[in-house]
Design a protein around this motif. Structure first.
Motif, PDB file in Angstrom:
ATOM      1  N   MET B 352       0.807  -1.225   0.000  1.00  0.00           N
ATOM      2  CA  MET B 352       0.000   0.000   0.000  1.00  0.00           C
ATOM      3  C   MET B 352       0.838   1.272   0.000  1.00  0.00           C
ATOM      4  SD  MET B 352      -3.033   0.302  -0.521  1.00  0.00           S
ATOM      5  CE  MET B 352      -4.533   1.218  -0.361  1.00  0.00           C
ATOM      6  N   PRO B 353       1.858   1.384   0.868  1.00  0.00           N
ATOM      7  CA  PRO B 353       2.632   2.628   0.846  1.00  0.00           C
ATOM      8  C   PRO B 353       3.205   2.902  -0.551  1.00  0.00           C
ATOM      9  CG  PRO B 353       3.179   1.341   2.776  1.00  0.00           C
ATOM     10  CD  PRO B 353       2.305   0.478   1.929  1.00  0.00           C
ATOM     11  N   LEU B 354       3.589   1.845  -1.248  1.00  0.00           N
ATOM     12  CA  LEU B 354       4.151   2.014  -2.593  1.00  0.00           C
ATOM     13  C   LEU B 354       3.101   2.571  -3.550  1.00  0.00           C
ATOM     14  CD1 LEU B 354       6.363   1.584  -4.730  1.00  0.00           C
ATOM     15  CD2 LEU B 354       5.436  -0.717  -5.054  1.00  0.00           C
ATOM     16  N   VAL B 355       1.904   1.959  -3.517  1.00  0.00           N
ATOM     17  CA  VAL B 355       0.833   2.413  -4.417  1.00  0.00           C
ATOM     18  C   VAL B 355       0.537   3.884  -4.160  1.00  0.00           C
ATOM     19  CG1 VAL B 355      -1.589   2.115  -5.023  1.00  0.00           C
ATOM     20  CG2 VAL B 355      -0.179   0.115  -4.538  1.00  0.00           C
ATOM     21  N   VAL B 356       0.425   4.231  -2.879  1.00  0.00           N
ATOM     22  CA  VAL B 356       0.102   5.613  -2.548  1.00  0.00           C
ATOM     23  C   VAL B 356       1.212   6.542  -3.016  1.00  0.00           C
ATOM     24  CG1 VAL B 356      -0.252   7.195  -0.632  1.00  0.00           C
ATOM     25  CG2 VAL B 356      -1.407   5.000  -0.647  1.00  0.00           C
ATOM     26  N   THR B 357       2.473   6.117  -2.809  1.00  0.00           N
ATOM     27  CA  THR B 357       3.598   6.940  -3.255  1.00  0.00           C
ATOM     28  C   THR B 357       3.530   7.161  -4.755  1.00  0.00           C
ATOM     29  OG1 THR B 357       4.878   5.868  -1.543  1.00  0.00           O
ATOM     30  CG2 THR B 357       6.099   7.166  -3.137  1.00  0.00           C
ATOM     31  N   VAL B 358       3.284   6.087  -5.492  1.00  0.00           N
ATOM     32  CA  VAL B 358       3.247   6.190  -6.950  1.00  0.00           C
ATOM     33  C   VAL B 358       2.202   7.218  -7.381  1.00  0.00           C
ATOM     34  CG1 VAL B 358       2.519   4.984  -9.038  1.00  0.00           C
ATOM     35  CG2 VAL B 358       4.156   3.919  -7.484  1.00  0.00           C
ATOM     36  N   PHE B 359       1.010   7.123  -6.796  1.00  0.00           N
ATOM     37  CA  PHE B 359      -0.033   8.052  -7.200  1.00  0.00           C
ATOM     38  C   PHE B 359       0.298   9.487  -6.810  1.00  0.00           C
ATOM     39  CE2 PHE B 359      -2.603   4.273  -7.880  1.00  0.00           C
ATOM     40  CZ  PHE B 359      -3.200   4.628  -9.070  1.00  0.00           C
ATOM     41  N   PHE B 360       0.888   9.649  -5.623  1.00  0.00           N
ATOM     42  CA  PHE B 360       1.229  11.003  -5.223  1.00  0.00           C
ATOM     43  C   PHE B 360       2.316  11.589  -6.113  1.00  0.00           C
ATOM     44  CE2 PHE B 360      -1.097  10.504  -1.197  1.00  0.00           C
ATOM     45  CZ  PHE B 360      -1.733  11.721  -1.214  1.00  0.00           C
ATOM     46  N   VAL B 361       3.278  10.756  -6.508  1.00  0.00           N
ATOM     47  CA  VAL B 361       4.321  11.253  -7.402  1.00  0.00           C
ATOM     48  C   VAL B 361       3.692  11.682  -8.727  1.00  0.00           C
ATOM     49  CG1 VAL B 361       6.314  10.564  -8.777  1.00  0.00           C
ATOM     50  CG2 VAL B 361       6.215   9.983  -6.356  1.00  0.00           C
ATOM     51  N   MET B 362       2.756  10.865  -9.230  1.00  0.00           N
ATOM     52  CA  MET B 362       2.134  11.204 -10.506  1.00  0.00           C
ATOM     53  C   MET B 362       1.344  12.508 -10.431  1.00  0.00           C
ATOM     54  SD  MET B 362       1.041   7.621 -12.272  1.00  0.00           S
ATOM     55  CE  MET B 362       0.565   8.436 -13.786  1.00  0.00           C
ATOM     56  N   VAL B 363       0.494  12.647  -9.416  1.00  0.00           N
ATOM     57  CA  VAL B 363      -0.268  13.896  -9.340  1.00  0.00           C
ATOM     58  C   VAL B 363       0.654  15.065  -9.022  1.00  0.00           C
ATOM     59  CG1 VAL B 363      -2.503  12.914  -8.788  1.00  0.00           C
ATOM     60  CG2 VAL B 363      -0.947  13.479  -6.942  1.00  0.00           C
ATOM     61  N   GLY B 364       1.723  14.791  -8.270  1.00  0.00           N
ATOM     62  CA  GLY B 364       2.690  15.843  -7.979  1.00  0.00           C
ATOM     63  C   GLY B 364       3.305  16.362  -9.265  1.00  0.00           C
ATOM     64  N   LEU B 365       3.652  15.440 -10.158  1.00  0.00           N
ATOM     65  CA  LEU B 365       4.238  15.833 -11.441  1.00  0.00           C
ATOM     66  C   LEU B 365       3.248  16.662 -12.253  1.00  0.00           C
ATOM     67  CD1 LEU B 365       6.255  12.742 -12.688  1.00  0.00           C
ATOM     68  CD2 LEU B 365       7.086  15.048 -12.333  1.00  0.00           C
ATOM     69  N   VAL B 366       1.984  16.208 -12.270  1.00  0.00           N
ATOM     70  CA  VAL B 366       0.983  16.954 -13.035  1.00  0.00           C
ATOM     71  C   VAL B 366       0.849  18.365 -12.474  1.00  0.00           C
ATOM     72  CG1 VAL B 366      -1.467  17.104 -13.578  1.00  0.00           C
ATOM     73  CG2 VAL B 366      -0.285  14.937 -13.806  1.00  0.00           C
ATOM     74  N   LEU B 367       0.853  18.473 -11.156  1.00  0.00           N
ATOM     75  CA  LEU B 367       0.748  19.796 -10.542  1.00  0.00           C
ATOM     76  C   LEU B 367       1.974  20.635 -10.884  1.00  0.00           C
ATOM     77  CD1 LEU B 367      -0.780  21.734  -8.750  1.00  0.00           C
ATOM     78  CD2 LEU B 367       0.444  20.817  -6.794  1.00  0.00           C
ATOM     79  N   ALA B 368       3.149  19.998 -10.861  1.00  0.00           N
ATOM     80  CA  ALA B 368       4.373  20.729 -11.196  1.00  0.00           C
ATOM     81  C   ALA B 368       4.292  21.259 -12.621  1.00  0.00           C
ATOM     82  CB  ALA B 368       5.592  19.823 -11.026  1.00  0.00           C
ATOM     83  N   VAL B 369       3.785  20.421 -13.547  1.00  0.00           N
ATOM     84  CA  VAL B 369       3.644  20.873 -14.933  1.00  0.00           C
ATOM     85  C   VAL B 369       2.695  22.072 -14.990  1.00  0.00           C
ATOM     86  CG1 VAL B 369       2.776  20.219 -17.202  1.00  0.00           C
ATOM     87  CG2 VAL B 369       4.199  18.633 -15.928  1.00  0.00           C
ATOM     88  N   ALA B 370       1.605  22.002 -14.225  1.00  0.00           N
ATOM     89  CA  ALA B 370       0.654  23.119 -14.196  1.00  0.00           C
ATOM     90  C   ALA B 370       1.314  24.377 -13.651  1.00  0.00           C
ATOM     91  CB  ALA B 370      -0.565  22.751 -13.351  1.00  0.00           C
ATOM     92  N   CYS B 371       2.101  24.219 -12.587  1.00  0.00           N
ATOM     93  CA  CYS B 371       2.772  25.374 -11.989  1.00  0.00           C
ATOM     94  C   CYS B 371       3.766  25.992 -12.976  1.00  0.00           C
ATOM     95  CB  CYS B 371       3.514  24.971 -10.716  1.00  0.00           C
ATOM     96  SG  CYS B 371       2.426  24.671  -9.338  1.00  0.00           S
ATOM     97  N   LEU B 372       4.486  25.128 -13.689  1.00  0.00           N
ATOM     98  CA  LEU B 372       5.456  25.632 -14.663  1.00  0.00           C
ATOM     99  C   LEU B 372       4.738  26.428 -15.749  1.00  0.00           C
ATOM    100  CD1 LEU B 372       7.849  22.571 -15.024  1.00  0.00           C
ATOM    101  CD2 LEU B 372       8.218  24.682 -13.770  1.00  0.00           C
ATOM    102  N   ASN B 373       3.565  25.944 -16.130  1.00  0.00           N
ATOM    103  CA  ASN B 373       2.759  26.674 -17.111  1.00  0.00           C
ATOM    104  C   ASN B 373       2.448  28.080 -16.619  1.00  0.00           C
ATOM    105  OD1 ASN B 373       2.165  25.711 -19.565  1.00  0.00           O
ATOM    106  ND2 ASN B 373       0.419  24.484 -18.940  1.00  0.00           N
ATOM    107  N   VAL B 374       1.999  28.143 -15.373  1.00  0.00           N
ATOM    108  CA  VAL B 374       1.632  29.446 -14.827  1.00  0.00           C
ATOM    109  C   VAL B 374       2.883  30.306 -14.667  1.00  0.00           C
ATOM    110  CG1 VAL B 374       0.662  30.606 -12.830  1.00  0.00           C
ATOM    111  CG2 VAL B 374      -0.436  28.569 -13.734  1.00  0.00           C
ATOM    112  N   ALA B 375       4.006  29.679 -14.272  1.00  0.00           N
ATOM    113  CA  ALA B 375       5.252  30.422 -14.153  1.00  0.00           C
ATOM    114  C   ALA B 375       5.598  31.059 -15.495  1.00  0.00           C
ATOM    115  CB  ALA B 375       6.375  29.494 -13.699  1.00  0.00           C
TER     116      ALA B 375
END
Lengths: 107, 890
Positions: B352-375
């Motif tokens: 479970m910790p792995l699955v949760v980590t994977v999903f958080f990394v993925m959404v984190g990346l998507v958010l980072a891409v969004a932030c870079l867009n706004v930057a």
């Protein structure tokens, strides 16, 4: 202090001046000028922000009192914290002065 | 209350302002008098005094800054100003807020899910110290339930590390009341269950200490809150009434609190009864056999005791049990998990910790891409705001002040994005709630917006505001006053450097979104592979319906007559090719199993008796499911309760028990070590029975006529689409007995889409697919933005080139080349990052390597193609530049 104010010495000069007793801003300027025999001139534009900053830091306190001309003026006085701070600043200054003197002598 | 000081000072502000004016006035008067005394004219004296003080406005501002509330005042000012600026550029504001809302929405959704699944504690006493105790046996790799007897020993031996230990055995049970029975999920619990969890009845009482701990005692039942409302309309008068549990009378004594849904996360428990009630059932060995593992064990750690310490204490007990009862407990390993990571089963505790980590990394990346867009948007806008910044700097705003102003603007954007993201995330959660596996267990996924989600969104918004705003703000606030003012607002501040930065941001976006795309691709491929796994049966065109005659109080002869008649009628339905009965369905939610002893193969005492899965089926079962018989025969109508007992084994069982010769004709026993023996009459190709990824274990089938079980599933193979038969199918059971509860009416394809089948693969692929799409979209917008921005800044240059004879084609190439370089660099970095990151996915993938070249290639092609397509627009526009207009524009 002429045109080039030595960085960081304003606090020391003000605190030292106030250690002789409460004084208003104008009086501090005059006093420093007198004692240094016109060698040091506090830049008036920097004095008031510095006074308010030190007041916020608790090194000096202030009271409104009648001045020698009878007009009410803001008199600053040294607090216990200010006395401690003065000792520190003095110590710093002597170290720097000594160091500069050494360089002038030997370098 | 030191933190209140600035706020109090804020309200004394006018007084302080007046005092400062007085103070400065006094200074000026004294100085003027001094000059007068020295012989200056009145006007000269006044001016000289003013001059000595310097810029009065700046002096006051710097003095004010030293007052404690300066930051508060400036903050309000900046927020007001920021709101005005954002309102003046609605296009920019909407684009930035939407981008951030998308990124944050994905984050909110994932967090809400993780919160519902893992973070939200059970509403019980000392939930933060609650642990799940599970055993891992030599044959089953997953940690799980413990035998009743062993659980007593663990409980007696661990008061040093636990304040309490309790447990529950889950079972489907028929609750009959006024002639009608429901099939419920019931927790059978030791009498300390409610006391240890600190639960009091919402109505009536809970099970008393010592009540029903002995077999065949404690004929009471506590209802789950939602079942009480569903079945009894929330009527308090039900307390004291008698109902039947699997035909045995029990008194309703209470209702649990509304917020308690049961100890098993994700499932709505319908009722609770004392363990002793299990003793009324057929003798199953629950109370007497250590091999009968049925108890989910919960324990509360003593304050200050760690999971590891508890683990060590239980290890000792486990070792003792293994010595004392080698037959059942040898090789068994006890494990302690914090309750929250052991949801829904301790089996996931390690993954479970792995699955949760994977999903958080993925959404984190998507958010980072969004932030870079706004930057990037902010950077582009900073170019047009140079003049404004210069003017503010010239008027005395320090760099920190400008920086703060710009950061506050990006914070405002992020906050608005956070609100949008919370709404979007909530909506996604509701969608995901609808994606639950069908039928069977009363699943409860309560994805709610609690304070944890709120705190998370707020933190993410803050981080996003800083991430998106810091670099552009640092850049924009570094201003060479003379240069900027003199040049009259044509963007000249560090132009090459800024392009470098913007390009860098786009490259990072492309790289980030490629990583998400590759991960999404891997999950999708994994689903496709999972769908092509050989199930060992054919799930198409099969319809299932579940029913249980015991719920209606049928005895064995009556139930068997019911089965026979049902089968006969089912076969006559038009469109039905074959019909059969089974105890359980493959990849369903329950299964039976037993120890098996091969005849003539005595085991040394130290060796554990092997276990095998078991299903009771009617003769046409193998035809209906199209299972492949490798040897021997299927069951026939001639296999009756009085004929020779027979069995059909799967390939694995045949190979393990009789490795050197044909299994057909051999005998084994599964009821006790000494018999009765059953004869193997056939060997069937290994079907997937418990999970898609499970290595096939031993499994065997016996005729339902020779091993009576009341719970049954009727399965029919249809010639057409099975859905068209559902109504007729349900009617079939109802015609025979209108009160017979019917459940899980669904096609076999729907059924294998359940929790033990494709559900997790589908949910994972759908979610990562959505994230991949989102990341791709944001990256494309980023590439498009920077390329079209640069193209528009180069109008002048392009105009000159065209005036000098450049062809449209070469201008087109000029713009596309920039896009190609950006995307190319991003793809290279993204591929390397993906290679490094996706390795952690390996254990979650089926039949596809985390380095799967096709996925990498597919993601790259998709990204490159869409990015270049998006750049076609600015490139086309650049070729339309009229040299005359472009040159005159300057």
């Amino acid at each position: 202090m002429g045109k080039e104010q030595l960085l960081g010495t304003l606090d020391l000069l003000v605190l030292k001046t106030l250690s002789r007793g409460p004084m208003h801003g104008y009086g501090i300027v005059q006093r420093i000028q007198q004692v240094s025999e016109d060698e040091l001139r506090v830049e008036e534009g920097s004095l008031y922000p510095a006074l308010h900053r030190m007041e916020q830091a608790g090194w000096i306190g202030a009271d409104w009192k009648d001045s020698e001309t009878g007009r009410r003026a803001k008199y600053y006085r040294l607090t216990a914290a200010g006395r401690k701070r003065l000792a520190q600043e003095k110590e710093n200054w002597s170290r720097v002065a000594e160091a500069v003197a050494k360089v002038l002598r030997f370098a | 209350m030191a933190f209140l000081k600035p706020f109090l000072a804020f309200f004394r502000k006018t007084k302080l302002e007046g005092e400062l004016d007085d103070e400065l006035q006094f200074h000026l008067e004294m100085r003027t008098q001094e000059h007068l005394a020295a012989g200056m004219s009145a006007e000269e004296a006044r001016l000289a005094a003013l001059r000595a003080l310097g810029n009065l406005g700046s002096l006051k501002a710097r003095t004010r800054d030293t007052w404690g509330f300066a930051w508060l005042e400036a903050l309000l000012q900046d927020v007001r100003y920021g709101l005005r600026v954002l309102a003046k550029n609605p296009g920019f504001t909407v684009a930035a807020v939407m981008t951030l809302a998308l990124g944050m929405g994905a984050n909110t959704a994932i967090f809400s899910l993780a919160n519902a699944f893992m973070f939200r504690p059970l509403p019980v006493k000392d939930a933060e110290r609650l642990t799940v105790v599970a055993v891992q046996s030599k044959t089953d790799s997953d940690p799980g339930v413990i035998s009743y007897l062993d659980h007593l020993e663990y409980r007696a031996g661990s008061p040093a590390v636990f304040t309490g230990m309790t447990g529950y055995a889950m079972s489907f049970t028929g609750l009959g009341y006024q002639g009608h029975a429901d099939r419920l999920l019931v927790s059978y619990v030791p009498s300390n269950f409610f006391a240890m969890l600190g639960l009091h009845a919402a109505l009536g009482r809970v099970i008393n200490s010592g009540e029903g701990d002995a077999p065949k005692t404690g004929a009471v039942v506590v209802l789950g809150h939602s079942y009480w409302e569903k079945r009894f309309g929330g009527d308090p008068g039900v307390i004291g009434h008698t109902v039947t549990l699997d035909g045995n009378a029990a008194t309703v004594i209470g209702v649990v609190p509304e917020e308690f849904h049961g100890p098993y996360n994700l499932v709505e428990m319908d009722a609770y009864a004392p363990l002793g009630m299990l003793g009324f059932g057929p003798d199953s060995g629950f109370f007497t056999s250590r091999a009968d593992r049925d108890v989910h064990v919960l324990a509360t750690l003593k304050p200050g005791v760690s999971v590891e310490q508890a683990q060590a204490a239980l290890n000792l007990i486990g070792q003792r049990l293994a010595q004392q009862y080698p037959q059942a407990d040898q090789g068994q390993r006890v494990r302690v998990f914090p309750e929250q990571i052991a949801r829904p089963e301790p089996a996931v505790g390690d993954a479970m910790p792995l699955v949760v980590t994977v999903f958080f990394v993925m959404v984190g990346l998507v958010l980072a891409v969004a932030c870079l867009n706004v930057a990037n948007l902010l950077l582009a806008r900073a170019a047009t705001r140079e003049k404004e910044m210069s003017v503010r700097a010239a008027l005395g705003a320090g760099r920190m002040r400008l920086l703060r102003q710009l950061l506050i603007e990006s914070m405002l954007l992020a906050l608005a994005g956070g609100v949008g993201g919370a709404i979007a995330g909530n909506w996604v959660c509701r969608l995901l709630n609808g994606l639950r596996p069908l039928g069977g267990v009363p699943v409860r996924v309560a994805v709610a917006f609690d304070w944890r989600v709120f705190a998370y969104v707020a933190a993410v918004a803050l981080a996003a505001g800083i991430l998106a705003g810091l670099v552009p703000a640092l850049r924009a606030s570094r201003i060479d006053l003379n240069l900027a003012l003199r040049e009259g607002g044509r963007g000249l501040v560090g132009e090459p450097k800024r392009n470098w930065l913007r390009n860098g941001l786009v490259i990072a976006q492309v790289a980030g979104s490629l990583v998400v795309l590759v991960a999404a691709g891997l999950f999708t491929r994994s689903l496709t592979r999972a769908e092509s796994i050989d199930l060992g049966f054919d799930p198409h065109n099969v319809l299932n319906v579940g029913f249980d005659p015991v719920l209606q109080g049928y005895d064995q002869p009556r139930a068997e007559a019911f089965f026979r008649e049902l089968l006969r009628r089912a076969r006559t339905l038009p469109g039905v090719e074959s019909a059969s009965l089974a105890y359980s369905i493959p990849l369903g939610i329950y299964n039976d199993g037993s120890r098996v002893y091969a005849e003539g193969q005595p085991l040394p005492a130290s060796e554990r008796v092997p276990g095998a899965g078991l299903n009771c089926v009617s003769p046409d079962y193998f035809t209906t499911l199209r299972m492949h018989m490798l040897e021997g025969r299927a069951f026939t109508d001639a296999d009756t309760s009085t004929s020779q007992p027979v069995a059909i084994v799967n390939q694995t069982m045949a190979a393990r028990l009789w490795p050197h010769h044909d299994a057909v004709g051999e005998r084994f026993t599964y009821k006790s070590a000494s018999g009765p023996y059953v004869t193997v009459v056939g060997v069937v190709h290994d079907p997937k029975t418990t999970g898609l990824l499970d290595v096939p274990g031993m499994f065997f089938y016996v005729p339902q006529t020779q091993n009576y079980k009341s719970t049954h599933v009727l399965q029919v193979r249809t010639s057409g689409p099975p859905e068209s038969l559902t109504a007729a199918f349900e009617g079939l059971v109802r015609d025979l007995d209108p009160n017979m509860p019917v459940y899980d009416l669904m096609t076999m394809e729907q059924s294998v889409g359940g929790a033990n089948g494709y559900f997790l693969f589908k949910a994972g692929a759908a979610f990562t697919g959505a994230l991949g799409g989102l990341g791709l979209l944001l990256a494309i917008v980023g590439v498009y933005g920077v390329v079209s921005y640069t193209a528009s800044r180069r109008r002048h240059e392009i105009g000159i080139r065209m005036a000098l004879g450049a062809q449209r084609g070469s201008v087109f190439g000029l713009v596309i080349r920039q896009a190609a370089i950006l995307v190319g660099a991003g793809v290279c970095i993204g591929l390397l990052a993906a290679l490094a990151c996706t390795r952690i996915l390996a254990s979650l993938l089926v039949g596809v390597s985390s380095y799967d070249p096709a996925t990498y290639a597919g993601g790259t092609v998709l990204l490159v193609a869409t990015a270049l397509l998006a750049c076609y627009i600015p490139a086309r526009r650049a070729t339309k530049v009229d040299p005359m207009v472009a040159l005159r524009y300057e």
